[in-house]
Design an enzyme around this catalytic site. Structure first.
Site, PDB file in Angstrom:
ATOM      1  N   HIS A  18      -2.972  -6.276  22.205  1.00 41.74           N
ATOM      2  CA  HIS A  18      -3.310  -6.028  20.798  1.00 41.74           C
ATOM      3  C   HIS A  18      -4.820  -5.969  20.571  1.00 41.74           C
ATOM      4  O   HIS A  18      -5.283  -5.248  19.688  1.00 41.74           O
ATOM      5  CB  HIS A  18      -2.655  -7.097  19.910  1.00 41.74           C
ATOM      6  CG  HIS A  18      -1.164  -6.973  19.881  1.00 41.74           C
ATOM      7  ND1 HIS A  18      -0.310  -8.023  19.606  1.00 41.74           N
ATOM      8  CD2 HIS A  18      -0.348  -5.908  20.130  1.00 41.74           C
ATOM      9  CE1 HIS A  18       0.938  -7.603  19.664  1.00 41.74           C
ATOM     10  NE2 HIS A  18       0.946  -6.322  19.983  1.00 41.74           N
TER      11      HIS A  18
ATOM     12  N   SER B 192       2.682  -5.012  16.971  1.00 44.84           N
ATOM     13  CA  SER B 192       1.930  -3.756  17.006  1.00 44.84           C
ATOM     14  C   SER B 192       2.054  -2.910  15.738  1.00 44.84           C
ATOM     15  O   SER B 192       1.033  -2.407  15.245  1.00 44.84           O
ATOM     16  CB  SER B 192       2.303  -2.947  18.252  1.00 44.84           C
ATOM     17  OG  SER B 192       3.683  -2.778  18.381  1.00 44.84           O
TER      18      SER B 192
ATOM     19  N   ASP C  73       5.657   0.368  25.005  1.00 46.18           N
ATOM     20  CA  ASP C  73       5.666  -1.061  25.316  1.00 46.18           C
ATOM     21  C   ASP C  73       7.111  -1.536  25.511  1.00 46.18           C
ATOM     22  O   ASP C  73       7.632  -2.319  24.706  1.00 46.18           O
ATOM     23  CB  ASP C  73       4.981  -1.788  24.143  1.00 46.18           C
ATOM     24  CG  ASP C  73       4.859  -3.279  24.355  1.00 46.18           C
ATOM     25  OD1 ASP C  73       4.951  -3.735  25.513  1.00 46.18           O
ATOM     26  OD2 ASP C  73       4.663  -3.994  23.360  1.00 46.18           O
TER      27      ASP C  73
HETATM   28  C1  LIG Z   1       7.848  -5.784  24.165  1.00 43.81           C
HETATM   29  S1  LIG Z   1       8.777  -5.598  22.713  1.00 43.81           S
HETATM   30  C2  LIG Z   1       7.718  -4.703  21.655  1.00 43.81           C
HETATM   31  C3  LIG Z   1       6.538  -5.429  21.133  1.00 43.81           C
HETATM   32  C4  LIG Z   1       5.661  -4.617  20.204  1.00 43.81           C
HETATM   33  N1  LIG Z   1       5.333  -3.305  20.758  1.00 43.81           N
HETATM   34  C5  LIG Z   1       4.385  -5.355  19.888  1.00 43.81           C
HETATM   35  O1  LIG Z   1       3.378  -5.123  20.583  1.00 43.81           O
HETATM   36  O2  LIG Z   1       4.378  -6.154  18.950  1.00 43.81           O
HETATM   37  C6  LIG Z   1       9.942  -4.358  23.163  1.00 43.81           C
HETATM   38  C7  LIG Z   1      10.891  -3.978  22.034  1.00 43.81           C
HETATM   39  O3  LIG Z   1      11.626  -2.823  22.446  1.00 43.81           O
HETATM   40  C8  LIG Z   1      12.930  -2.880  21.896  1.00 43.81           C
HETATM   41  N2  LIG Z   1      13.751  -1.943  22.686  1.00 43.81           N
HETATM   42  C9  LIG Z   1      14.444  -2.168  23.832  1.00 43.81           C
HETATM   43  N3  LIG Z   1      14.953  -1.014  24.318  1.00 43.81           N
HETATM   44  C10 LIG Z   1      14.552  -0.040  23.437  1.00 43.81           C
HETATM   45  C11 LIG Z   1      14.723   1.365  23.415  1.00 43.81           C
HETATM   46  N4  LIG Z   1      15.409   2.019  24.366  1.00 43.81           N
HETATM   47  N5  LIG Z   1      14.165   2.059  22.392  1.00 43.81           N
HETATM   48  C12 LIG Z   1      13.445   1.426  21.429  1.00 43.81           C
HETATM   49  N6  LIG Z   1      13.261   0.090  21.399  1.00 43.81           N
HETATM   50  C13 LIG Z   1      13.792  -0.632  22.409  1.00 43.81           C
HETATM   51  C14 LIG Z   1      13.282  -4.339  22.003  1.00 43.81           C
HETATM   52  O4  LIG Z   1      14.311  -4.671  21.086  1.00 43.81           O
HETATM   53  C15 LIG Z   1      11.933  -5.012  21.669  1.00 43.81           C
HETATM   54  O5  LIG Z   1      11.870  -5.305  20.310  1.00 43.81           O
END
Ligand SMILES: C[S@@+](CC[C@H](N)C(=O)[O-])C[C@H]1O[C@@H](n2cnc3c(N)ncnc32)[C@H](O)[C@@H]1O
Length: 281
Positions: A18, A102, A166
Site C-alpha cells: 500500500h 486497496s 493482488d
Molecule cells: C489479498 S486479498 C485482496 C486485498 C486487497 N487488494 C488490498 O490490498 O486491500 C485477495 C482478495 O481476492 C478475492 N478473490 C479470490 N479469488 C478471486 C477471484 N477469482 N476474483 C476476484 N476476487 C477474488 C478474495 O476474496 C480476497 O478478498
C-alpha cells in the site's frame, strides 16, 4: 475460496504494497487527465482491527501498528507520509481501529475525474466492499472473477492508469496464471501501469516467475521484494512486480524500502531487494 484478508489486513505485506500503491497514485495525479484504477482482487475495502479476525493473528500490530509508532529517517518519512495520512483519515479518534484496503486507499487519492473498477468474487467481501465504497459515483464494485475482469475492462477509456493484481495465492498454479495474465493484459493495454503482488514462500517458484517475466517481451519491469526476516513458518517476505512504473518511482523505493524493512523486521535476515527485470538498467 477460503482466503479472508481480514486476518492479514495492515500486516507488513499490506504496508509494503500500500505504501508503493500510494506513491503510484500520487504520480498519476501529477497530470490533470483522468486515470482509471482496476483492482482485480479488491477485498472487503475496510477492515476492523479490533474485530476477531484481526485480533486472532495480531499481524497488523507488527505492520501498520509499528510503522505508525516508529519515526523513519526524514527522506523516507516524507515518502511514507501520504499513506499514513490516508490511514489516519480512517481513524479520526487517533487510535488505530480501522485499516483501509486497496480500493479505499485508491478512492481517497482519486480526483473527481478519476475512476475505480474493483472486482471481488467472494460474496461477503463483495457486500462489504459495496458498503465501504458508499455509493461513490467514481467507483464501481463488480462481483466478477478478477482474471475475467482483467480481460473485460482493458483497455480503459481513460487511457492512463493502474491495474492492481493482488490474488490470494490459494491455487498451486497462481504464479503461472499471474505471468500469463500480465502478458495478455499488457498486450491489450501496453501503456498502463501494472502492479502485481506475490508471497515469497517457495523461492524456486518465485525465481521461475521472475525469469518468465524477464523473457515475456514486456519492455519495462521493476521488481521489489521485502523480507521481515526471522524463522517463523508464516509469511515473512513478499514481492511486487511493477510494469511501466512511473518515472522516479524506483528512486523513491530505493529511499523508502530500506528504512521500512528495518522498522518491519521481526528478526535477522530482513531487508529488501530492488531490480529491473527488463529495461532501465
Ligand atoms: C489479498 S486479498 C485482496 C486485498 C486487497 N487488494 C488490498 O490490498 O486491500 C485477495 C482478495 O481476492 C478475492 N478473490 C479470490 N479469488 C478471486 C477471484 N477469482 N476474483 C476476484 N476476487 C477474488 C478474495 O476474496 C480476497 O478478498
Amino acid at each position: 475460496m477460503n482466503y479472508r484478508h481480514a486476518f492479514h489486513a495492515g500486516n507488513f505485506a499490506d504496508v509494503f504494497k500500500h505504501a508503493v500503491l500510494v506513491r503510484i497514485l500520487l504520480h498519476l495525479r501529477e497530470k490533470p487527465a483522468a486515470f482509471r484504477v482496476i483492482d482485480t482482487h479488491a477485498g472487503a475495502g475496510l477492515y476492523d482491527l479490533t474485530g476477531p479476525e484481526a485480533e486472532r493473528t495480531g499481524e497488523w500490530r507488527q505492520g501498520i501498528g509499528r510503522v505508525r509508532a516508529t519515526p523513519l529517517a526524514p527522506a523516507a518519512a516524507s515518502l511514507l507520509a501520504p499513506y499514513l495520512e490516508v490511514v489516519a483519515a480512517f481513524n479520526p479518534g487517533g487510535a488505530l481501529a480501522r485499516y483501509p484496503g486497496s480500493p479505499l486507499l485508491v478512492l481517497r487519492l482519486m480526483r473527481s475525474q478519476d475512476r475505480l473498477t474493483a472486482c471481488e468474487l467472494e460474496p461477503s467481501a463483495n457486500a462489504a466492499l459495496k458498503r465501504a465504497l458508499a455509493a461513490d459515483l467514481r467507483a464501481k464494485s463488480v462481483a466478477i472473477d478478477g482474471w475475467v475482469g482483467l480481460n473485460a475492462f482493458l483497455p480503459p477509456k481513460e487511457r492512463r492508469g493502474l491495474v492492481l493484481i493482488d490474488p490470494p495465492f490459494e491455487q498451486p498454479d497462481e504464479f503461472s496464471r499471474l505471468a500469463h495474465a500480465i502478458v495478455k493484459a499488457q498486450r491489450k493495454w501496453p501503456t498502463g501501469i501494472y502492479m502485481l503482488w506475490y508471497p515469497i514462500k517457495d523461492r524456486r517458484a518465485v525465481t521461475h516467475f521472475g525469469r518468465a517475466l524477464a523473457e515475456s517481451g514486456i519492455p519495462k519491469i521493476l521488481r521489489a521484494e521485502l523480507s521481515i526476516g526471522g524463522g517463523a513458518d508464516d509469511l515473512g517476505a513478499a514481492g511486487l512486480v511493477l510494469v511501466n512504473p512511473p518515472w522516479r518511482l524506483a528512486e523513491e523505493m530505493e529511499t523508502l524500502l530500506g528504512p521500512l524493512a528495518r522498522v518491519l523486521a521481526r528478526g535477522p535476515g530482513g531487508g529488501y531487494g530492488l531490480d529491473w527485470l527488463r529495461g532501465e538498467n
